[in-house]
Scaffold this active site. Structure first.
Site, PDB file in Angstrom:
ATOM      1  N   GLU A 192       0.827  -1.212   0.000  1.00 19.10           N
ATOM      2  CA  GLU A 192       0.000   0.000   0.000  1.00 19.10           C
ATOM      3  C   GLU A 192       0.856   1.255   0.000  1.00 19.10           C
ATOM      4  O   GLU A 192       1.905   1.308   0.643  1.00 19.10           O
ATOM      5  CB  GLU A 192      -0.885  -0.042   1.254  1.00 19.10           C
ATOM      6  N   GLU A 221      -2.429  10.840   3.090  1.00 24.02           N
ATOM      7  CA  GLU A 221      -3.570  11.041   3.977  1.00 24.02           C
ATOM      8  C   GLU A 221      -3.526  12.499   4.416  1.00 24.02           C
ATOM      9  O   GLU A 221      -2.528  12.951   4.982  1.00 24.02           O
ATOM     10  CB  GLU A 221      -3.496  10.100   5.173  1.00 24.02           C
ATOM     11  N   TRP A 225     -13.216  10.167   4.578  1.00 19.05           N
ATOM     12  CA  TRP A 225     -13.889   9.499   5.698  1.00 19.05           C
ATOM     13  C   TRP A 225     -13.633  10.255   6.984  1.00 19.05           C
ATOM     14  O   TRP A 225     -12.765  11.123   7.043  1.00 19.05           O
ATOM     15  CB  TRP A 225     -13.463   8.034   5.808  1.00 19.05           C
ATOM     16  N   THR A 264      -7.197   6.998  17.225  1.00 15.49           N
ATOM     17  CA  THR A 264      -7.580   7.370  15.858  1.00 15.49           C
ATOM     18  C   THR A 264      -8.050   8.818  15.858  1.00 15.49           C
ATOM     19  O   THR A 264      -7.671   9.610  14.981  1.00 15.49           O
ATOM     20  CB  THR A 264      -8.726   6.466  15.363  1.00 15.49           C
TER      21      THR A 264
END
Ligand SMILES: *[C@@H]1O[C@H](CO)[C@@H](O)[C@H](O)[C@H]1NC(C)=O
Ligand SMILES: *[C@@H]1O[C@H](CO)[C@@H](O)[C@H](O)[C@H]1NC(C)=O
Ligand SMILES: *[C@@H]1O[C@H](CO)[C@@H](O)[C@H](O)[C@H]1NC(C)=O
Ligand SMILES: *[C@@H]1O[C@H](CO)[C@@H](O)[C@H](O)[C@H]1NC(C)=O
Ligand SMILES: *[C@@H]1O[C@H](CO)[C@@H](O)[C@H](O)[C@H]1NC(C)=O
Ligand SMILES: *[C@@H]1O[C@H](CO)[C@@H](O)[C@H](O)[C@H]1NC(C)=O
Ligand SMILES: *[C@@H]1O[C@H](CO)[C@@H](O)[C@H](O)[C@H]1NC(C)=O
Length: 360
Positions: free
Chosen positions: A116, A120, A207, A218
């Site tokens: 990956e 972000e 998101w 998070t």
């Protein structure tokens, strides 16, 4: 959601019958990855994402002067994923990241065995952009994410996010500035072992990582709780240019090693390139319609005017209830995967804390 299923159902009569598969080639034998096998430009100022090339999920998409990925309400995370894969290549995305604490705009390349490459962009952070990578889903080390200071906030206007990926090195560019180079033999990539090296597809989405249902790490990574009174949150994509450095129609894992040397390339023209190079056909005509017209068609279809509208526009729609159900099932599975992707990120952040003691 129902509207989207209907919309894609309209076109799926024209699409080849495919089944959704998620399969990790490190454990088992998986179906081939359809290749891009060339260069493609997707200009969302002129056209919407062709559903035969891009899968869409988890929220509505709108097209105007760009592709709009908007969270209108809690629980939405509009995302598109390419059906094609590239086996080394270059990805350029012109994106205006969403503003808003807790909201993440992402550009991801990911393979079936969980190699990956990420960008972000944290909605509340106007000074840094994050680059990251993973090899074969190995999340046991959390020192791969790098935060790069930038001159112009990613939420202000469009910025050029480019990744150039070869078997020797990976480069991340922001507005033409080289921010990061990862070499195949970098210790961070375990001297090649966890260097991304298998065919990857392209995923773009928005998101909420600042949702109160997620764990506190998070939320901290996301810059804090999402303020739902600030809805909507919108990420804009003007265009995507992708080059596959390999040519062919399909990529297959020759063994369970996940090494680039094990990837077998099948020759011929790819389905994606054939679709892209198609002279304005039925799907092109569909894509050329304004989103208002398309919405009208969908509403018309919902109201039972499918045949009439289809005849008017020259569409051939032979789409039974069974087909529609199949499509809905495929969508549901894809949404499950999206949830997992988010779960995965969540775990990654959680682990990040236990391993690094609050690095983020
Ligand atoms: C995209 O959707 C099609 C059905 O419309 C499905 O066959 C395909 O497997 C999906 N691709 C991915 C990567 O989920
Ligand atoms: C695949 O195998 C790896 C070990 O090689 C294991 O950690 C992983 O859980 C397996 N994944 C699945 C989906 O079975
Ligand atoms: C943005 O990210 C950088 C790097 O992680 C961090 O130092 C800075 O405090 C962040 N800014 C905000 C407003 O969160
Ligand atoms: C995963 O990464 C860690 C740290 O980078 C490394 O010590 C470990 O050996 C890796 N595991 C595998 C299966 O490659
Ligand atoms: C985006 O940046 C890449 C890398 O510097 C560059 O090659 C490309 O031309 C840029 N694209 C645009 C549209 O500016
Ligand atoms: C894609 O390339 C074309 C030139 O061929 C350029 O005009 C356009 O800005 C590029 N788009 C992106 C998103 O880099
Ligand atoms: C690939 O496409 C080109 C032009 O579109 C065509 O001339 C050629 O015959 C195709 N090759 C195969 C193997 O289908």
């Amino acid at each position: 959601m129902a509207r989207r299923i209907l919309l894609t159902a309209l076109c799926s009569a024209l699409a080849a019958a495919q089944t959704w598969t998620y399969c990790n080639p490190l454990n088992t034998t998986c179906p081939a990855n359809p290749a891009l096998g060339g260069h493609a430009e997707f200009d969302f100022t002129k056209e919407s994402a062709n559903p035969k090339i891009w899968n869409m999920t988890a929220g509505p998409m709108k097209y105007g002067s760009s592709a709009e990925f908007t969270i209108h309400e809690r629980g939405q995370s509009p995302t598109i994923q390419s059906n094609f894969f590239i086996f080394f290549g270059r990805l350029e995305v012109m994106m205006q990241a969403a503003a808003g604490t807790g909201i993440i705009s992402t550009i991801v390349l990911q393979s079936d065995d969980l190699d990956e490459v990420d960008w972000e962009i944290i909605g509340g952070n106007r000074t840094h952009v994050e680059s990251n990578f993973f090899g074969k889903g190995n999340t046991t080390s959390y020192d791969r994410a790098i935060y790069h200071p930038v001159d112009v906030a990613p939420q202000d206007g469009y910025h050029n996010y480019t990744v150039d990926w070869t078997k020797e090195k990976m480069e991340w560019y922001y507005d033409g500035h080289l921010l990061r180079t990862l070499r195949y033999d970098d210790p961070l990539a375990l001297w090649g072992k966890t260097y991304p090296q298998t065919p990857m597809n392209v995923r773009l989405g928005i998101w909420s990582a600042g949702d109160e249902s997620l764990n506190k790490y998070t939320i901290e990574w996301a810059g804090g709780l999402t303020d739902w009174s600030k809805l909507p949150f919108t990420m804009l994509i003007k265009g995507i240019n992708v080059t596959d450095y390999s040519t062919g129609s399909e990529y297959t894992y020759g063994d369970h090693s996940g090494s680039w040397q094990s990837i077998k390339i099948k020759g011929g023209n790819s389905t994606a390139m054939t679709e892209i190079n198609k002279p304005v056909g039925v799907s092109g005509r569909w894509n050329a319609l304004s989103s208002g017209t398309r919405a009208g068609i969908v509403i018309g279809a919902a109201a039972g005017f499918v045949v009439l509208i289809a005849a008017l526009l020259g569409f051939c729609i032979v789409q039974g209830r069974a087909g529609r159900k199949e499509k809905a099932a495929a969508d549901a599975k894809w949404e499950e995967e999206q949830k997992d992707l988010n779960e995965y990120r969540l775990k990654m952040m959680k682990g990040g804390f236990s391993a690094e003691g609050g690095k983020y």
